[in-house]
Design an enzyme around this catalytic site. Structure first.
Site, short mmCIF file in Angstrom:
data_model
loop_
_atom_site.label_atom_id
_atom_site.label_comp_id
_atom_site.label_asym_id
_atom_site.label_seq_id
_atom_site.Cartn_x
_atom_site.Cartn_y
_atom_site.Cartn_z
N GLU A 113 0.85 -1.19 0.00
CA GLU A 113 0.00 0.00 0.00
C GLU A 113 0.88 1.24 0.00
OE1 GLU A 113 -2.55 -0.57 3.41
OE2 GLU A 113 -3.88 -1.88 2.32
N HIS A 241 -8.85 9.43 4.17
CA HIS A 241 -8.51 8.39 3.20
C HIS A 241 -8.79 8.96 1.83
CE1 HIS A 241 -8.22 4.62 1.09
NE2 HIS A 241 -7.81 4.04 2.20
N ARG A 288 -0.70 8.83 2.06
CA ARG A 288 -2.10 9.28 2.02
C ARG A 288 -2.31 10.77 2.08
NH1 ARG A 288 -5.10 4.89 5.64
NH2 ARG A 288 -4.67 3.27 4.12
N HIS A 349 -10.93 9.43 8.06
CA HIS A 349 -10.73 7.99 8.16
C HIS A 349 -10.08 7.56 9.47
CE1 HIS A 349 -9.99 3.97 6.67
NE2 HIS A 349 -8.67 4.10 6.80
N ARG A 384 -0.26 8.60 9.51
CA ARG A 384 -0.13 7.14 9.69
C ARG A 384 0.18 6.44 8.38
NH1 ARG A 384 -4.16 2.71 9.40
NH2 ARG A 384 -5.45 4.31 8.43
P1 FAD Z 1 -12.74 -0.03 17.14
O1 FAD Z 1 -12.48 -1.24 16.34
O2 FAD Z 1 -13.41 1.10 16.48
O3 FAD Z 1 -13.59 -0.48 18.40
C1 FAD Z 1 -14.09 0.50 19.30
C2 FAD Z 1 -15.11 -0.16 20.20
O4 FAD Z 1 -15.46 0.71 21.26
C3 FAD Z 1 -16.41 -0.50 19.50
O5 FAD Z 1 -16.81 -1.77 19.98
C4 FAD Z 1 -17.38 0.57 20.00
O6 FAD Z 1 -18.73 0.20 19.99
C5 FAD Z 1 -16.87 0.74 21.41
N1 FAD Z 1 -17.22 2.02 22.05
C6 FAD Z 1 -16.99 3.27 21.59
N2 FAD Z 1 -17.43 4.19 22.47
C7 FAD Z 1 -17.97 3.50 23.51
C8 FAD Z 1 -18.61 3.87 24.72
N3 FAD Z 1 -18.84 5.15 25.05
N4 FAD Z 1 -19.03 2.89 25.55
C9 FAD Z 1 -18.86 1.59 25.24
N5 FAD Z 1 -18.28 1.18 24.10
C10 FAD Z 1 -17.83 2.12 23.25
N6 FAD Z 1 -6.43 -0.06 9.71
C11 FAD Z 1 -5.49 -0.93 9.28
O7 FAD Z 1 -4.45 -1.11 9.93
N7 FAD Z 1 -5.69 -1.62 8.12
C12 FAD Z 1 -6.81 -1.49 7.36
O8 FAD Z 1 -6.96 -2.14 6.34
C13 FAD Z 1 -7.79 -0.57 7.79
N8 FAD Z 1 -8.92 -0.37 7.06
C14 FAD Z 1 -9.90 0.41 7.57
C15 FAD Z 1 -11.10 0.54 6.87
C16 FAD Z 1 -12.14 1.28 7.40
C17 FAD Z 1 -13.43 1.40 6.63
C18 FAD Z 1 -11.97 1.94 8.65
C19 FAD Z 1 -13.08 2.75 9.24
C20 FAD Z 1 -10.77 1.86 9.33
C21 FAD Z 1 -9.73 1.10 8.80
N9 FAD Z 1 -8.52 0.97 9.48
C22 FAD Z 1 -7.57 0.11 9.01
C23 FAD Z 1 -8.35 1.56 10.80
C24 FAD Z 1 -8.61 0.45 11.85
O9 FAD Z 1 -9.67 -0.36 11.42
C25 FAD Z 1 -8.95 1.04 13.20
O10 FAD Z 1 -8.00 2.01 13.56
C26 FAD Z 1 -8.94 -0.05 14.27
O11 FAD Z 1 -9.79 -1.11 13.89
C27 FAD Z 1 -9.38 0.53 15.59
O12 FAD Z 1 -9.53 -0.52 16.50
P2 FAD Z 1 -9.97 -0.18 17.98
O13 FAD Z 1 -10.09 -1.48 18.69
O14 FAD Z 1 -9.09 0.85 18.52
O15 FAD Z 1 -11.41 0.51 17.81
C1 SIN Z 2 -7.28 0.62 3.17
O1 SIN Z 2 -7.59 -0.56 3.00
O2 SIN Z 2 -6.99 1.39 2.26
C2 SIN Z 2 -7.26 1.13 4.56
C3 SIN Z 2 -5.99 0.78 5.17
C4 SIN Z 2 -5.77 1.60 6.39
O3 SIN Z 2 -6.56 2.46 6.74
O4 SIN Z 2 -4.72 1.37 7.01
#
Ligand code: FAD
Ligand code: SIN
Length: 517
Positions: A113, A241, A288, A349, A384
Site C-alpha cells: 500500500e 482516506h 495518504r 478515516h 499514519r
Molecule cells: P474499534 O475497532 O473502532 O472499536 C471500538 C469499540 O469501542 C467498539 O466496539 C465501540 O462500539 C466501542 N465504544 C466506543 N465508544 C464506547 C462507549 N462510550 N461505551 C462503550 N463502548 C464504546 N487499519 C489498518 O491497519 N488496516 C486497514 O486495512 C484498515 N482499514 C480500515 C477501513 C475502514 C473502513 C476503517 C473505518 C478503518 C480502517 N482501518 C484500518 C483503521 C482500523 O480499522 C482502526 O484504527 C482499528 O480497527 C481501531 O480498533 P480499535 O479497537 O481501537 O477501535
Molecule cells: C485501506 O484498506 O486502504 C485502509 C488501510 C488503512 O486504513 O490502514
C-alpha cells in the site's frame, strides 16, 4: 447496579478484545460495548495489517517507511517497539484463529500500500478486519473469565472528582476507579468499579460529515479522558482516506481500499487524465496525506465533486478473488469496476492522535490504560502509514496486558465511589436539538478543519463550535442521559481538541496543512 471487576475493557474492537484475551488468564474481565459487540472500525478494515514476515523485507525497512510517512514527528522508540514486535503479534492473531490469505505456494500473500517500500500487508481478501473481529470475538465469547456486555454506553471515568476533590490539570495524581455506564436495556446508570480500566473505544471520524468510520466512532474515550484531566496529543492529525466511494446518499462512506492502488489502480480526473505525477513521483501510491490533498486540489480547481480510480488494467480474476467485497458493492450502484472507473472522494478515516500513552499503554491517569485508535503512542507522528493501525492496537494491547497483570493484585476497589445522581433530570423530548447540533458540528469541521486549514478558518470553527458547546452543556445539565446526547457532547470535546491543537501548530506538517489565505 454496582459491579466490581479486575479488568474493565471499554470497547470490543481489536484493541479491547486482544487485551481481554490476555488478562483473562489472570482475573475476571468485563468488556463493555455500546451497541452489538462486533460493531467497530475493526470490522470494516479492508486492506490488512502490516508486518514484517519474509525477506527481503526487514524491520529496519518497515521502521523507515513508518518514520517517513510520519513527517518527522513520530516517536522513534514507539515505532521500533511496534515494528519489531509485529511478527510475534501476527503469529498470535493466527493462533487465535485469524485466516490470512496465502499464495498457491502456501506462503502469506502480502500486498503493498501507499508509502510501503515492500509487500508486507497480510490480508483476508478485502475484508481483513471482519475476519480479525470474527476470530477474536469467537475466542473471547468462549473464555470463562470474559463477560461481554452489549448496549452499555460508558459515560464517564470515575476519579477523585467524583469523591468531591478538586481535580484540575495540575493535580499530582488523578486515579481511575472505574466508570459510569448507561445501560441501554433499562436506561439506568450503573457503577463499575475496576482495578484496571482499558479505554479501547476507537476513533472519532464522526466529527466530520463524510467519514469511512462506523457510527460508533464518536471519540467517546478521548472525550472522557479529557474530562478526567488526562493528557491528549496530536489530535490535529486527522487522516483523510483518499478513496472512499462517491455515493452522497450513503453514510458512512464505503472505503475503496488502497490495496487496489497497490494492485495497479490509477487515479484520474473526470475526463480520464492521470494527475498524480504532478504531485509526487510515487504517483497513486504516494503517502495518504499527499494523495488526499492532490485529489482535494484537483476537485476544487476543476469544480468537480469526485475523481476516478481506474482499475480496468487489473485482471478480472485478481479483482474477483482479492477484492470481491468492493466488486460486489460497486456493482450494487451500477459500477462494474472491471469495465467502469470508480468515482471516489477523500473521507475522514483515522485519528492519528489521541490519549497519550507510554510504551506500556499507560495513560497519564493512574490505573487507566488506552490502546488502539483512541490512543496516541507516537507511532504515527503526523501521518499514519497504511495498515499500521491494526498492528499498533495488538502490540500496545499486549504491552498493556503485561503491565496490568503485574499491577492489578496490588490495587483495591474504591468503595467510597458514589452512585450516579440523576436527581432532578428531565427527559429531553426534542431529539432535533441534538441531531441538528451534530450536523452543524460536522459541517463546521468539514468546511473549516478539513484537509486544508487556515488560521481564519480555525478561528471561525472555534467560535461556532463554542456556541454549540454552551447550548449542549446547558441541555446536558438538565436532561436524563441518552447515548445521543452523550455522543454529541463527546464530538464537541473532540472538535475542541482538534481545533485547539491545530491552532497551536503554526506550520504545515504531515496531515496538518495550513494555507495563508
Ligand atoms: P474499534 O475497532 O473502532 O472499536 C471500538 C469499540 O469501542 C467498539 O466496539 C465501540 O462500539 C466501542 N465504544 C466506543 N465508544 C464506547 C462507549 N462510550 N461505551 C462503550 N463502548 C464504546 N487499519 C489498518 O491497519 N488496516 C486497514 O486495512 C484498515 N482499514 C480500515 C477501513 C475502514 C473502513 C476503517 C473505518 C478503518 C480502517 N482501518 C484500518 C483503521 C482500523 O480499522 C482502526 O484504527 C482499528 O480497527 C481501531 O480498533 P480499535 O479497537 O481501537 O477501535
Ligand atoms: C485501506 O484498506 O486502504 C485502509 C488501510 C488503512 O486504513 O490502514
Amino acid at each position: 447496579m454496582r459491579f466490581e471487576v479486575d479488568f474493565l475493557v471499554l470497547g470490543s474492537g481489536i484493541a479491547g478484545l486482544s487485551y481481554a484475551l490476555k488478562v483473562a488468564e489472570y482475573g475476571k474481565v468485563c468488556i463493555l460495548t455500546k451497541v452489538d459487540a462486533s460493531e467497530s472500525s475493526t470490522k470494516y478494515a479492508q486492506g490488512g495489517i502490516a508486518a514484517v514476515m519474509y525477506s527481503p523485507d526487514s524491520y529496519e525497512k518497515h521502521i523507515q517507511d513508518t518514520l517517513n510517512a510520519g513527517a518527522g514527528i513520530c516517536d522513534e522508540k514507539a515505532v521500533r517497539v511496534t515494528i519489531t514486535e509485529s511478527t510475534e503479534r501476527i503469529k498470535e492473531l493466527i493462533n487465535w484463529g485469524t485466516n490470512f490469505d496465502k499464495t498457491a505456494l502456501g506462503v502469506y500473500d502480502l500486498a503493498r500500500e501507499g508509502g510501503h517500500s515492500e509487500f508486507r500487508i497480510l490480508h483476508h481478501q478485502d475484508k481483513t478486519g471482519f475476519e480479525i473481529e470474527r476470530a477474536l470475538l469467537e475466542r473471547a465469547k468462549q473464555h470463562p473469565n470474559i463477560t461481554i456486555k452489549e448496549n452499555q454506553y460508558t459515560v464517564d471515568l470515575i476519579t477523585q472528582h467524583h469523591l468531591g476533590e478538586i481535580v484540575n490539570r495540575h493535580h499530582p495524581g488523578v486515579e481511575c476507579y472505574g466508570v459510569y455506564v448507561l445501560n441501554q436495556t433499562d436506561n439506568s446508570i450503573d457503577t463499575y468499579l475496576a482495578k484496571i480500566t482499558l479505554v479501547a473505544t476507537g476513533g472519532n471520524g464522526n466529527v466530520y460529515s463524510t467519514t469511512t468510520n462506523p457510527v460508533v466512532s464518536t471519540g467517546d474515550g478521548q472525550a472522557m479522558v479529557h474530562r478526567a484531566k488526562g493528557k491528549l496529543a496530536n489530535m490535529e492529525f486527522v487522516q483523510f482516506h483518499p478513496t472512499s466511494l462517491y455515493n452522497p446518499i450513503e453514510k458512512p462512506s464505503f472505503l475503496i481500499t488502497e490495496a487496489l492502488r497497490g494492485a495497479g489502480g490509477i487515479l484520474k480526473t473526470i475526463d480520464g487524465q492521470p494527475f498524480m505525477e504532478k504531485y509526487d513521483k510515487r504517483e497513486s501510491l504516494a503517502p495518504r496525506d499527499i494523495v488526499a490533498r492532490a485529489i482535494d486540489h484537483e476537485m476544487k480547481v476543476r469544480g468537480e465533486d469526485h475523481v476516478y480510480l481506474d482499475c480496468r488494467n487489473i485482471e478480472k480474476s485478481v479483482i474477483t478473488t482479492h477484492f470481491p467485497n468492493i466488486y460486489a458493492k460497486c456493482l450494487e450502484i451500477g459500477v462494474n469496476i472491471t469495465k467502469d472507473m470508480i468515482p471516489v472522494v477523500p473521507a475522514a478515516h483515522y485519528a492519528c492522535g489521541g490519549i497519550v500513552v507510554d510504551e506500556f499503554a499507560r495513560t497519564t491517569i493512574k490505573n487507566l490504560y488506552a490502546s488502539g485508535e483512541c490512543s496516541c503512542t507516537g507511532l504515527h507522528g503526523g501521518n499514519r502509514l497504511a495498515s499500521n493501525s491494526l498492528l499498533e492496537a495488538i502490540v500496545f494491547s499486549h504491552r498493556a496486558a503485561i503491565n496490568s497483570i503485574e499491577k492489578y493484585k496490588d490495587i483495591e476497589f474504591n468503595s467510597q465511589v458514589p452512585n450516579w445522581d440523576s436527581e432532578g433530570m428531565v427527559f429531553n423530548e426534542e431529539m432535533v436539538l441534538i441531531s441538528q447540533s451534530v450536523k452543524e458540528v460536522q459541517q463546521i469541521m468539514s468546511n473549516y478543519v478539513g484537509i486544508v486549514r487556515s488560521e481564519l478558518r480555525l478561528q471561525r470553527a472555534l467560535e461556532r463550535v463554542g456556541l454549540i458547546f454552551r447550548e449542549t452543556e446547558e441541555l446536558y445539565n438538565r436532561s436524563v442521559l441518552t447515548p445521543e446526547l452523550c455522543e454529541l457532547r463527546n464530538l464537541i470535546a473532540n472538535c475542541y481538541l482538534i481545533i485547539k491543537m491545530a491552532r497551536a501548530r503554526k506550520e504545515s506538517v504531515g496531515l496538518h496543512y495550513l494555507v495563508k489565505y
